[in-house]
Scaffold this active site. Sequence first.
Site, PDB file in Angstrom:
ATOM      1  N   ASP A   8       0.915  -1.184   0.067  1.00 48.59           N
ATOM      2  CA  ASP A   8       0.043  -0.009  -0.147  1.00 48.59           C
ATOM      3  C   ASP A   8       0.837   1.263   0.087  1.00 48.59           C
ATOM      4  O   ASP A   8       2.098   1.034   0.255  1.00 48.59           O
ATOM      5  CB  ASP A   8      -0.876  -0.096   1.138  1.00 48.59           C
ATOM      6  CG  ASP A   8      -1.743   1.305   1.192  1.00 48.59           C
ATOM      7  OD1 ASP A   8      -2.452   1.500   0.159  1.00 48.59           O
ATOM      8  OD2 ASP A   8      -2.030   1.988   2.346  1.00 48.59           O
ATOM      9  N   SER A   9       0.209   2.403  -0.433  1.00 46.46           N
ATOM     10  CA  SER A   9       1.024   3.588   0.086  1.00 46.46           C
ATOM     11  C   SER A   9       1.443   3.946   1.068  1.00 46.46           C
ATOM     12  O   SER A   9       2.337   4.637   1.369  1.00 46.46           O
ATOM     13  CB  SER A   9      -0.070   4.921  -0.844  1.00 46.46           C
ATOM     14  OG  SER A   9      -0.884   4.930   0.293  1.00 46.46           O
ATOM     15  N   CYS A  71      -4.319  -1.637  -1.890  1.00 46.73           N
ATOM     16  CA  CYS A  71      -4.544  -0.057  -2.129  1.00 46.73           C
ATOM     17  C   CYS A  71      -5.624   0.052  -3.372  1.00 46.73           C
ATOM     18  O   CYS A  71      -5.258  -0.327  -4.682  1.00 46.73           O
ATOM     19  CB  CYS A  71      -3.081   0.469  -2.562  1.00 46.73           C
ATOM     20  SG  CYS A  71      -3.336   2.111  -2.877  1.00 46.73           S
ATOM     21  N   GLU A 149      -2.045   8.488   8.290  1.00 47.84           N
ATOM     22  CA  GLU A 149      -0.807   8.207   8.462  1.00 47.84           C
ATOM     23  C   GLU A 149      -0.115   8.704   9.737  1.00 47.84           C
ATOM     24  O   GLU A 149       1.004   8.258  10.014  1.00 47.84           O
ATOM     25  CB  GLU A 149       0.022   8.807   6.959  1.00 47.84           C
ATOM     26  CG  GLU A 149      -0.363   8.205   5.839  1.00 47.84           C
ATOM     27  CD  GLU A 149       0.285   6.750   5.815  1.00 47.84           C
ATOM     28  OE1 GLU A 149       1.409   6.550   6.350  1.00 47.84           O
ATOM     29  OE2 GLU A 149      -0.523   5.779   5.295  1.00 47.84           O
ATOM     30  N   CYS A 181     -11.223   3.252   0.134  1.00 46.95           N
ATOM     31  CA  CYS A 181      -9.603   3.384   0.179  1.00 46.95           C
ATOM     32  C   CYS A 181      -9.453   2.542   1.462  1.00 46.95           C
ATOM     33  O   CYS A 181     -10.096   2.535   2.513  1.00 46.95           O
ATOM     34  CB  CYS A 181      -9.591   4.847   0.560  1.00 46.95           C
ATOM     35  SG  CYS A 181      -7.895   5.251   1.061  1.00 46.95           S
ATOM     36  N   HIS A 183      -7.273   2.775   3.649  1.00 48.43           N
ATOM     37  CA  HIS A 183      -7.186   3.595   5.010  1.00 48.43           C
ATOM     38  C   HIS A 183      -8.328   3.889   5.570  1.00 48.43           C
ATOM     39  O   HIS A 183      -8.467   4.051   6.812  1.00 48.43           O
ATOM     40  CB  HIS A 183      -6.678   5.071   4.555  1.00 48.43           C
ATOM     41  CG  HIS A 183      -4.935   5.033   4.305  1.00 48.43           C
ATOM     42  ND1 HIS A 183      -4.539   4.310   3.188  1.00 48.43           N
ATOM     43  CD2 HIS A 183      -3.967   5.262   4.969  1.00 48.43           C
ATOM     44  CE1 HIS A 183      -3.170   4.606   3.059  1.00 48.43           C
ATOM     45  NE2 HIS A 183      -2.954   5.361   4.265  1.00 48.43           N
TER      46      HIS A 183
HETATM   47  N1  DGL Z   1      -5.046   3.120   0.917  1.00 51.86           N
HETATM   48  C1  DGL Z   1      -4.970   3.677  -0.344  1.00 51.86           C
HETATM   49  C2  DGL Z   1      -6.310   3.362  -1.278  1.00 51.86           C
HETATM   50  O1  DGL Z   1      -6.756   2.360  -1.148  1.00 51.86           O
HETATM   51  C3  DGL Z   1      -4.249   5.001  -0.964  1.00 51.86           C
HETATM   52  C4  DGL Z   1      -4.452   5.966  -0.320  1.00 51.86           C
HETATM   53  C5  DGL Z   1      -3.561   7.061  -0.634  1.00 51.86           C
HETATM   54  O2  DGL Z   1      -2.344   6.941  -0.763  1.00 51.86           O
HETATM   55  O3  DGL Z   1      -4.092   8.353  -1.152  1.00 51.86           O
HETATM   56  O4  DGL Z   1      -6.745   4.150  -2.322  1.00 51.86           O
END
Ligand code: DGL
Length: 269
Positions: A8-9, A71, A149, A181, A183
């Site tokens: 993931d990011s 992600c 984050e 997302c 997150h």
């Molecule tokens: N967790 C990520 C997603 O599912 C990326 C969020 C990001 O880095 O902007 O889209």
Amino acid sequence: MSLVGVFDSGVGGLSILDEALRQLPQHDYIYLADSANAPYGEKSSEWIAERSLELCRHLARSGCDAIVVACNTATAEAIKQIRDQVPIPVIGVEPGIKPASMQTQNGVVGVLATEATLKSDKFNALLATLPNDCRFIKQAGAGLVPLIEMGEADGEETLELLAKHLEPIQDAGADTIVLGCTHYPFLRKAIRKLLGNSITLIDTSDAVVRQLRRQLEQFKSDEGLNEERHGSVSFVSSKDDAPLLKMARDLMRSDLNNHALNSSMLDSQ
Ligand code: DGL
């Protein structure tokens, strides 16, 4: 046993890793967070595709048997290229708009995702396959990922920003919200605080891990024989590995003490 890469990011994919450790604790995992470059959601499609491919290649070179692109943004922009160029099974994640369309009672569904995901061809193609008796209110969650984050998922600033993003969804009368997302499952508590318990929240981590299980079963015949084993988890960060490990302990419900843990910095930039 298999070695599974989860990418993931940043810390978002921990929501998927958490579910993977619950359903498939016997495997070994590498969790790769590109925290030096988070958030991805406001970057260009080309950049996201190139970087995601590079990191998945790295995971394949590290010996992974399968990769979960944990992600939505990277899946939307790069899953095809990754599958074409990385010679192991690659599982992606996408906003659960289909399950949401089946669970909504009033036909109004909010979709909270990154701007890149909402703009992507892949997401819009998926949307086009759904019957149009369901109305989707698309909302980009700009600014939420950096707060998560920073360990501020339940913070005041996050609540304020979230309230702003949820307003159009609330105004439209949605009874269901897609957490589009990885997150955003960490915002569950904050969303409930703002919208109450009656709103249905859709998170696809369970389905993603079931898909991972199916993929692993296809090429490893010994699956299921070692259910007692708890595999290792290596946390790798492109920024700083100590905070990643701390965030994993704070955010995940799995008891990480059952697993051999280690953390390191990403060695191939
Ligand atoms: N967790 C990520 C997603 O599912 C990326 C969020 C990001 O880095 O902007 O889209």
